[in-house]
Design an enzyme around this catalytic site. Structure first.
Site, PDB file in Angstrom:
ATOM      1  N   ASN A 197      36.053  37.527  49.875  1.00 56.22           N
ATOM      2  CA  ASN A 197      36.889  38.525  49.191  1.00 56.22           C
ATOM      3  C   ASN A 197      36.668  38.453  47.680  1.00 56.22           C
ATOM      4  O   ASN A 197      36.626  37.362  47.108  1.00 56.22           O
ATOM      5  CB  ASN A 197      38.357  38.194  49.514  1.00 56.22           C
ATOM      6  CG  ASN A 197      39.345  39.287  49.148  1.00 56.22           C
ATOM      7  OD1 ASN A 197      39.178  40.436  49.570  1.00 56.22           O
ATOM      8  ND2 ASN A 197      40.375  38.940  48.383  1.00 56.22           N
TER       9      ASN A 197
ATOM     10  N   ASP B  16      45.320  48.787  44.780  1.00 55.58           N
ATOM     11  CA  ASP B  16      46.307  49.447  43.920  1.00 55.58           C
ATOM     12  C   ASP B  16      45.553  50.238  42.871  1.00 55.58           C
ATOM     13  O   ASP B  16      44.442  49.871  42.480  1.00 55.58           O
ATOM     14  CB  ASP B  16      47.343  48.477  43.318  1.00 55.58           C
ATOM     15  CG  ASP B  16      46.776  47.241  42.633  1.00 55.58           C
ATOM     16  OD1 ASP B  16      45.577  47.234  42.255  1.00 55.58           O
ATOM     17  OD2 ASP B  16      47.538  46.279  42.458  1.00 55.58           O
TER      18      ASP B  16
HETATM   19  C1  XIL Z   1      48.358  37.923  42.446  1.00 56.55           C
HETATM   20  C2  XIL Z   1      49.808  38.121  42.860  1.00 56.55           C
HETATM   21  O1  XIL Z   1      50.008  39.489  43.147  1.00 56.55           O
HETATM   22  C3  XIL Z   1      50.742  37.665  41.749  1.00 56.55           C
HETATM   23  O2  XIL Z   1      52.093  37.668  42.207  1.00 56.55           O
HETATM   24  C4  XIL Z   1      50.363  36.267  41.293  1.00 56.55           C
HETATM   25  O3  XIL Z   1      51.146  35.928  40.167  1.00 56.55           O
HETATM   26  C5  XIL Z   1      48.900  36.164  40.927  1.00 56.55           C
HETATM   27  O4  XIL Z   1      48.125  36.588  42.039  1.00 56.55           O
HETATM   28  N1  XIL Z   1      43.414  38.796  43.295  1.00 56.55           N
HETATM   29  C6  XIL Z   1      43.907  38.116  44.396  1.00 56.55           C
HETATM   30  C7  XIL Z   1      45.387  38.005  44.581  1.00 56.55           C
HETATM   31  O5  XIL Z   1      43.141  37.689  45.262  1.00 56.55           O
HETATM   32  O6  XIL Z   1      45.748  36.789  45.198  1.00 56.55           O
HETATM   33  C8  XIL Z   1      46.110  38.176  43.280  1.00 56.55           C
HETATM   34  O7  XIL Z   1      47.521  38.192  43.557  1.00 56.55           O
HETATM   35  C9  XIL Z   1      45.662  39.417  42.565  1.00 56.55           C
HETATM   36  C10 XIL Z   1      44.201  39.366  42.231  1.00 56.55           C
END
Ligand code: XIL
Length: 302
Positions: A169, A237
């Site tokens: 990923n 998103d």
């Molecule tokens: C983010 C979460 O949404 C937040 O709450 C946290 O503070 C940081 O991590 N890439 C990823 C996710 O693989 O795990 C991340 O999630 C966003 C970017």
């Protein structure tokens, strides 16, 4: 179909959301989750710092809240994530060399074994490549244990849970002409040619005005799929609002629908106010839980 999950299921796909355990007492949130989504990813609760805060001591309470709810509701679970340079517990941040390699593999084995049979897809390794034009691996404590750390993690995950699909990923791998995309592509090609167990590639898909949905997104997804792996959009998103946001969501969804091996889409939260980028209003439901234009665009093309 009149929900995202049911619509996706008509073509054998899933439509998921990232879920936070601390929001599960919010009835509006849970109402939307239970109605619309047929897959869940724990937003933070299955990361290394959450599951193994002290070396060798595993805490599954918050993760189990999410996994058990999903399974009770007949939803799939995407496991996120077994090995990553970020959100490591302090003890792991302080480690290096063969001790770190062993600790990482033990984490993969313990967690994948604990959840064996309950995970649809695991993000085995997250974000291991560098941004920019180098096409190199990201420097990290895990990378410094040796270039083969990624395949070692995949082999350990396969041994622990042979039924889960094992994914690599990453983000900024959406544009086919980007060096990082090419570098991940070559790794997957190499893994397939040498029999390293990999089943899927996850595209995080965090978009905004500085990092828009590329015109060649469909090409990227199709080229990876042609290596013999599933592709999944894992953390979607798109910052924005109104029609322009909706049209970008439509485009991403259409790109997935046009690739047979694009098996599902996960949005990174439910309401805008639940997002890690809440100011960018990047999700499908507004702060009150109402469907946005982007929701209708996605449902329209699923
Ligand atoms: C983010 C979460 O949404 C937040 O709450 C946290 O503070 C940081 O991590 N890439 C990823 C996710 O693989 O795990 C991340 O999630 C966003 C970017």
């Amino acid at each position: 179909a009149d929900t995202l999950g049911a619509a996706a299921q008509r073509t054998g796909r899933y439509f998921g959301a990232a879920v936070a355990a601390h929001r599960m007492s919010d009835s509006t949130y849970m109402g939307i989750l239970n109605r619309e989504f047929d897959s869940v990813t724990a937003e933070n609760e299955m990361k290394i710092d959450a599951l193994e805060p002290q070396q060798g001591q595993f805490t599954y309470g918050n993760a189990d809240q999410i996994v058990n709810h999903a399974i009770q509701q007949g939803k799939d679970v995407r496991g996120h994530t077994l090995a990553w340079h970020s959100q490591q517990p302090q003890w792991m941040q302080n480690m290096s060399g063969s001790a770190l390699r062993q600790a990482m593999l033990n984490h993969v084995t313990q967690v994948a074994t604990y959840y064996r049979g309950r995970i649809h897809s695991w993000d085995v390794v997250n974000e291991a490549f560098a941004d920019g034009s180098s096409g190199a691996r990201r420097d990290s404590n895990l990378q410094r244990t040796g270039d083969d750390w990624i395949e070692a993690a995949f082999r350990a995950a396969r041994a622990a849970d042979p039924g889960a699909k094992l994914c690599y990923n990453d983000y900024n791998t959406d544009n086919w002409s980007h060096a990082k995309t090419q570098a991940v592509y070559r790794m997957v090609q190499d893994f397939k040619s040498r029999g390293v167990p990999i089943d899927c590639v996850g595209f995080q898909a965090h978009f905004n005005s500085g990092n828009p949905v590329p015109n060649n997104y469909h090409t990227t997804l199709q080229n990876f799929a042609d290596l013999g792996v599933d592709v999944q959009i894992t953390e979607l998103d798109i910052e924005g609002s109104g029609n322009s946001q909706a049209e970008q969501y439509r485009g991403v969804t259409q790109a997935c629908m046009a690739v047979t091996r694009c098996t599902g889409i996960t949005v990174w939260g439910i309401r805008d106010s639940d997002s890690w980028r809440a100011q960018g209003t990047p999700l499908l439901f507004d702060n009150s839980g109402n469907k946005k234009a982007a929701y209708h665009a996605v449902l329209d093309v699923l």
